[in-house]
Design an enzyme around this catalytic site. Structure first.
Site, PDB file in Angstrom:
ATOM      1  CE  LYS A   8      -5.799   2.753 -25.473  1.00 24.10           C
ATOM      2  NZ  LYS A   8      -7.523   3.062 -25.545  1.00 24.10           N
ATOM      3  CD  GLU A  51      -5.180   5.177   0.596  1.00 20.46           C
ATOM      4  OE1 GLU A  51      -4.954   6.269   1.668  1.00 20.46           O
ATOM      5  OE2 GLU A  51      -6.141   4.457   0.602  1.00 20.46           O
ATOM      6  CG  ASP A  82      -6.900  10.855 -24.082  1.00 21.88           C
ATOM      7  OD1 ASP A  82      -5.729  10.257 -24.565  1.00 21.88           O
ATOM      8  OD2 ASP A  82      -7.839  10.207 -24.204  1.00 21.88           O
ATOM      9  NE  ARG A  94      -5.862  -3.418 -20.259  1.00 21.28           N
ATOM     10  CZ  ARG A  94      -6.386  -3.529 -21.466  1.00 21.28           C
ATOM     11  NH1 ARG A  94      -5.243  -4.281 -21.623  1.00 21.28           N
ATOM     12  NH2 ARG A  94      -6.650  -2.169 -22.355  1.00 21.28           N
ATOM     13  CB  THR A 109      -3.191   4.073 -22.414  1.00 25.64           C
ATOM     14  OG1 THR A 109      -3.036   4.105 -23.613  1.00 25.64           O
ATOM     15  CG2 THR A 109      -5.221   4.683 -22.437  1.00 25.64           C
ATOM     16  CE1 TYR A 168      -4.771   1.026  -0.370  1.00 23.79           C
ATOM     17  CE2 TYR A 168      -4.670  -1.268   0.399  1.00 23.79           C
ATOM     18  CZ  TYR A 168      -5.157  -0.508   0.416  1.00 23.79           C
ATOM     19  OH  TYR A 168      -6.829   0.168  -0.520  1.00 23.79           O
TER      20      TYR A 168
HETATM   21  C1  LIG Z   1      -8.005   3.839 -24.676  1.00 23.21           C
HETATM   22  C2  LIG Z   1      -8.369   5.328 -24.445  1.00 23.21           C
HETATM   23  C3  LIG Z   1      -8.121   5.416 -23.325  1.00 23.21           C
HETATM   24  C4  LIG Z   1      -9.264   4.628 -22.265  1.00 23.21           C
HETATM   25  O1  LIG Z   1      -7.857   4.070 -21.368  1.00 23.21           O
HETATM   26  P1  LIG Z   1      -8.594   2.666 -20.808  1.00 23.21           P
HETATM   27  O2  LIG Z   1      -6.832   2.199 -20.384  1.00 23.21           O
HETATM   28  O3  LIG Z   1      -9.217   2.097 -21.181  1.00 23.21           O
HETATM   29  O4  LIG Z   1      -9.173   3.207 -19.632  1.00 23.21           O
HETATM   30  C5  LIG Z   1      -8.688   6.898 -23.174  1.00 23.21           C
HETATM   31  N1  LIG Z   1      -8.507   8.014 -24.277  1.00 23.21           N
HETATM   32  C6  LIG Z   1      -8.449   7.787 -25.670  1.00 23.21           C
HETATM   33  C7  LIG Z   1      -7.850   8.091 -26.663  1.00 23.21           C
HETATM   34  C8  LIG Z   1      -8.103   6.348 -25.893  1.00 23.21           C
HETATM   35  O5  LIG Z   1      -7.486   5.847 -26.492  1.00 23.21           O
END
Ligand SMILES: *Cc1c(COP(=O)(O)O)cnc(C)c1O
Length: 442
Positions: free
Chosen positions: A238, A65, A209, A244, A235, A63
């Site tokens: 990807k 936090e 993003d 993740r 993220t 933990y």
């Molecule tokens: C995949 C994605 C997210 C969210 O990712 P998670 O880890 O699934 O919550 C946010 N913004 C964009 C543009 C994405 O493609």
């Protein structure tokens, strides 16, 4: 001394007795599924063994936090080191001044930014979900759309690209407090400079993003949004090829006061407001095992091979998009600048829905996902499109020639999606091809 044979038997008995075979058999099934198929979901990838090992480590027991040096639990000296390394490597990767590596996912990272910069009911702009945006950019079933007031912007019908003129008009009419760029099914480079200009004109903050193209950006193959945006989120799983998870970054604006005044009359720095929005705003304890795996992935992304990998991802996507065009498919916007593409099935197969196409392809062990296309005439449950991406198949070592072959196989399936025999013959071919490709070839 036990004989080798005896040791083997002991190990077998030990495994049999203590191993939860119910779940590990399922995990093995999933590994086999991943191995034998062609993975074309644009948001997926395969991580290295080291990333996997860090995730499956004893750090999950801790933990922590709070933040480095200011934790709410004892015994955090060691995880402070791995979280520190993750931040240091991440800042180096993108030229950032501040990074928060604690968000459990991309959606949590975005939720934290909205919590930090908006009040309930405040207006913000994001790319419409049906035009390639993300749930967390203002969908009405997500907290972003439930708590705040999203005003969408759209793609231009003719070009299939973001309509910045319309975005500017909408921003001037609506005066949002925040404009969000980036999307989940958008194959083109963004004009971040133009977006910053629009944001400045209406006094809004700009958040980019980069969840999808983060790996290509890290490798310098696409423009770096940190040069333009107040805040960048992503993220890590990807194109970036990590575990993740989510991250938040600040560039030159990290020290700027936000204008939010605390009860004591202090104007807080952006970095401090964002930290509080992640914890305790959105989350409790950070996933330190995942943060260590993020550090491993960032370390990999700093290596020269990562640039080679991303260069191949981009090449493969360009070849794949062209192969679809050559076969008479409509690629939204006509092609791709990144790792992904969106196919509008309607011109070539007016009767075929995205859902039917996805089902037929999955039966042939080619994994993809149905997706709305801009100005879709079908619902989100049927759709008229398919989204494809090359990050995962490129991690397995695939080059351009395989892309052409894959499009050939996709076309064979979609031309006759209800024939079991047709699907079976493609599936056998897919399985036989993928025998030569390990999950992680780099
Ligand atoms: C995949 C994605 C997210 C969210 O990712 P998670 O880890 O699934 O919550 C946010 N913004 C964009 C543009 C994405 O493609």
């Amino acid at each position: 001394m036990h004989s080798e044979k005896q040791k083997e038997t002991n190990l077998f008995i030990y495994n049999f007795m203590v191993r939860d075979t119910a779940i590990f058999d399922i995990i093995e099934k999933e590994r086999q599924r991943q191995l034998k198929g062609i993975e074309l979901i644009a948001s997926e990838n395969f991580v290295s063994d080291q990333v996997m090992q860090a995730m499956g480590s004893c750090l999950t027991n801790k933990y922590a936090e709070g933040y480095i040096g200011h934790r709410h639990y004892g015994g955090c000296e060691v995880v402070d080191m791995s979280e520190g390394l993750a931040i240091e490597r991440l800042c180096k990767l993108y030229g950032a001044e501040y990074a928060n590596v604690q968000p459990h996912s991309g959606a949590q990272a975005n939720g934290a930014v909205l919590l930090a910069v908006l009040n309930p009911g405040d207006k913000f702009m994001g790319l419409d979900l049906a035009h390639g945006g993300h749930l967390s950019h203002g969908s009405l079933v997500n907290t972003s759309g439930l708590i705040y007031k999203p005003v969408p912007y759209f793609l231009n019908k003719e070009t299939g690209r973001v309509d910045y003129d319309e975005m500017e008009k909408t921003a001037k009419a609506e005066h949002p407090k925040l404009i969000i760029g980036g999307g989940s099914a958008y194959s083109r480079e963004w004009d971040y400079a133009r977006m910053r200009k629009i944001a400045d004109e209406v006094g809004a903050l700009l958040m980019i993003d980069m969840a999808h193209p983060a790996g290509l950006i890290a490798a310098g193959l696409l423009d770096n949004p940190l040069k333009y945006a107040h805040i960048v989120t992503s993220t890590t799983h990807k194109t970036l090829r990590g575990p993740r998870g989510g991250i938040i970054l600040l560039g030159k604006d990290f020290d700027n006061p936000w204008g939010k005044v605390t009860k004591k009359g202090v104007i807080r720095k952006m970095s401090s407001i964002l930290n509080s929005a992640v914890f305790p705003g959105m989350q409790g304890g950070p996933l330190e095992h995942v943060i260590a795996a993020k550090a491993v992935a960032f370390g990999e992304a700093l290596q020269p091979e990562f640039k080679e990998y991303q260069t191949q991802v981009k090449k493969n996507a360009a070849v794949m998009a062209q192969a679809f065009v050559d076969k008479g498919y409509a690629v939204v916007s006509g092609g791709t600048d990144n790792h992904s593409m969106l196919i509008d099935l309607r011109p070539k197969f007016p009767e075929l829905t995205g859902k039917m196409a996805e089902t037929a392809l999955v039966s042939a062990d080619i994994t993809t996902n149905m997706n709305m296309v801009p100005f879709d005439t079908r619902s989100a449950f049927q759709t008229s499109g398919l989204r494809f991406g090359t990050p995962a198949i490129t991690t397995r070592g695939a080059k351009e020639n395989l892309m052409v072959e894959i499009v050939e196989m996709i076309d064979t399936v979609l031309s006759n999606p209800e024939s079991e025999a047709n699907i079976k013959s493609v599936r056998e071919k897919v399985n036989s091809i993928m025998k030569d490709y390990p999950l992680f070839a780099w």
